[in-house]
Design a protein around this motif. Sequence first.
Motif, mmCIF file in Angstrom:
data_model
loop_
_atom_site.group_PDB
_atom_site.id
_atom_site.type_symbol
_atom_site.label_atom_id
_atom_site.label_comp_id
_atom_site.label_asym_id
_atom_site.label_seq_id
_atom_site.Cartn_x
_atom_site.Cartn_y
_atom_site.Cartn_z
ATOM 1 N N SER A 69 0.755 -1.223 -0.065
ATOM 2 C CA SER A 69 -0.168 -0.032 0.124
ATOM 3 C C SER A 69 0.833 1.206 0.055
ATOM 4 O O SER A 69 0.687 2.168 -0.653
ATOM 5 C CB SER A 69 -0.805 0.096 1.219
ATOM 6 O OG SER A 69 -1.637 1.246 1.273
ATOM 7 N N SER A 70 1.937 1.293 0.778
ATOM 8 C CA SER A 70 2.634 2.761 0.952
ATOM 9 C C SER A 70 3.454 2.878 -0.117
ATOM 10 O O SER A 70 3.588 4.025 -0.777
ATOM 11 C CB SER A 70 3.339 2.426 2.303
ATOM 12 O OG SER A 70 4.537 1.254 2.218
ATOM 13 N N VAL A 71 4.080 1.455 -0.696
ATOM 14 C CA VAL A 71 4.970 1.649 -1.968
ATOM 15 C C VAL A 71 4.165 2.330 -3.087
ATOM 16 O O VAL A 71 4.562 3.019 -3.958
ATOM 17 C CB VAL A 71 5.618 0.308 -2.317
ATOM 18 C CG1 VAL A 71 6.173 0.403 -3.537
ATOM 19 C CG2 VAL A 71 6.739 -0.001 -1.230
ATOM 20 N N SER A 72 2.930 1.488 -3.444
ATOM 21 C CA SER A 72 2.019 1.820 -4.530
ATOM 22 C C SER A 72 1.624 3.448 -4.564
ATOM 23 O O SER A 72 1.625 4.286 -5.483
ATOM 24 C CB SER A 72 0.732 1.173 -4.547
ATOM 25 O OG SER A 72 -0.032 1.390 -3.401
ATOM 26 N N ARG A 73 1.357 4.017 -3.165
ATOM 27 C CA ARG A 73 1.065 5.428 -3.162
ATOM 28 C C ARG A 73 2.298 6.170 -3.418
ATOM 29 O O ARG A 73 2.168 7.303 -3.934
ATOM 30 C CB ARG A 73 0.604 5.554 -1.573
ATOM 31 C CG ARG A 73 0.247 7.290 -1.287
ATOM 32 C CD ARG A 73 -0.984 7.464 -2.247
ATOM 33 N NE ARG A 73 -2.089 6.619 -1.352
ATOM 34 C CZ ARG A 73 -2.778 7.108 -0.426
ATOM 35 N NH1 ARG A 73 -2.397 7.962 0.184
ATOM 36 N NH2 ARG A 73 -3.699 6.328 -0.048
ATOM 37 N N TYR A 74 3.113 5.747 -2.914
ATOM 38 C CA TYR A 74 4.810 6.417 -3.284
ATOM 39 C C TYR A 74 4.883 6.787 -4.629
ATOM 40 O O TYR A 74 5.554 7.709 -5.181
ATOM 41 C CB TYR A 74 5.849 5.660 -2.680
ATOM 42 C CG TYR A 74 7.187 6.320 -2.781
ATOM 43 C CD1 TYR A 74 7.766 7.536 -1.830
ATOM 44 C CD2 TYR A 74 7.877 5.833 -3.937
ATOM 45 C CE1 TYR A 74 9.135 8.006 -2.463
ATOM 46 C CE2 TYR A 74 9.364 6.514 -4.210
ATOM 47 C CZ TYR A 74 9.664 7.368 -3.199
ATOM 48 O OH TYR A 74 11.144 8.050 -3.816
ATOM 49 N N LEU A 75 4.776 5.622 -5.518
ATOM 50 C CA LEU A 75 4.986 5.547 -7.008
ATOM 51 C C LEU A 75 4.000 6.225 -7.511
ATOM 52 O O LEU A 75 4.443 6.965 -8.603
ATOM 53 C CB LEU A 75 4.989 4.117 -7.338
ATOM 54 C CG LEU A 75 6.220 3.243 -6.749
ATOM 55 C CD1 LEU A 75 5.767 1.789 -7.434
ATOM 56 C CD2 LEU A 75 7.623 3.806 -7.317
ATOM 57 N N VAL A 76 2.892 6.325 -7.214
ATOM 58 C CA VAL A 76 1.829 7.263 -7.994
ATOM 59 C C VAL A 76 2.111 8.677 -7.746
ATOM 60 O O VAL A 76 2.114 9.686 -8.527
ATOM 61 C CB VAL A 76 0.562 6.932 -7.403
ATOM 62 C CG1 VAL A 76 -0.691 7.964 -7.835
ATOM 63 C CG2 VAL A 76 -0.106 5.467 -7.757
#
Length: 294
Positions: free
Chosen positions: A100-107
């Motif tokens: 969840s945190s990585v996907s938000r970071y990449l977006v």
Amino acid sequence: MRLLRFFAREFFLHGILFSLAGTAALALLYLVSIGAPVETYAESARSFFLLVTGSQDFSTAHPGFSAGRIIASGAAVTLPLALVSLAFLTVISLSLAAASSVSRYLVNRHGSQGAAGLYAVLDAAVSALAACPLFVGFWALAQAYGSETPFVFIALATVLLGGLSWDAARFLGADMLAQAETTHAIVFGTLGNPLGRAFPLPGTWSGYLFASSLPRFLPYLAGKVPAIVGAVTIAEIVFSFPGLGSTLLDALLATNTDLLVASVFILLCLNAVVTFAVKTVLFLVYPRWYEKSA
């Protein structure tokens, strides 16, 4: 002094006293609900005393049940299943929170939607499993494997079905995302460290966020121990394992008050033991956070 306060609060108050008082209260409610005669209360109190003091034959009405045998059934089946389930709950929630945190970071930083799409699929799968009632999943496993169902499958079903893993992942994920907005986390994200897409390992972006969330996640895990122990008890009944769950069911069906009281007491003790282990980690690693959560 802080160590003494910890043991006084967690071991004696939340451990021993909780188990004794909880057993007495539940036994009293059970006797009242079945309309037991007055003399049964005194007999049950005497049996409970013999159990607590370690008598080899504590049951006056149904001799042959030793305290050691009942404790062994909990130590051999109920406690291992609860610990394995707790481990699975921790690993699953860490993995989903990292995704969840990585996907938000990449977006936010790179406009990449691929990781967000993968997380959405994982989140949908976990949400679908959470919507399935626990007993339905246990029934399906029992139909497929019967009493030969591997402990690993039961532990996974315990945390995946009914919402435990979904709730834990949402709690940790929300906390880690909140940490991502802080200044120190933003600075860490500019240092070129790996992201930690699948698991929040030390030295990764998600690992850095998890380190900040850990003091709040440990008390959360301790609060989930009763739900895990209760689910494990249901599993023992469904799969006919010789643990405390089946012992408790036998006592209810046979109206064996002595065995019922003993089973409830050992279950509460196991709940206290696992909770104590989690809170010990919190106290040793984050003593100040333990004081806040106590």
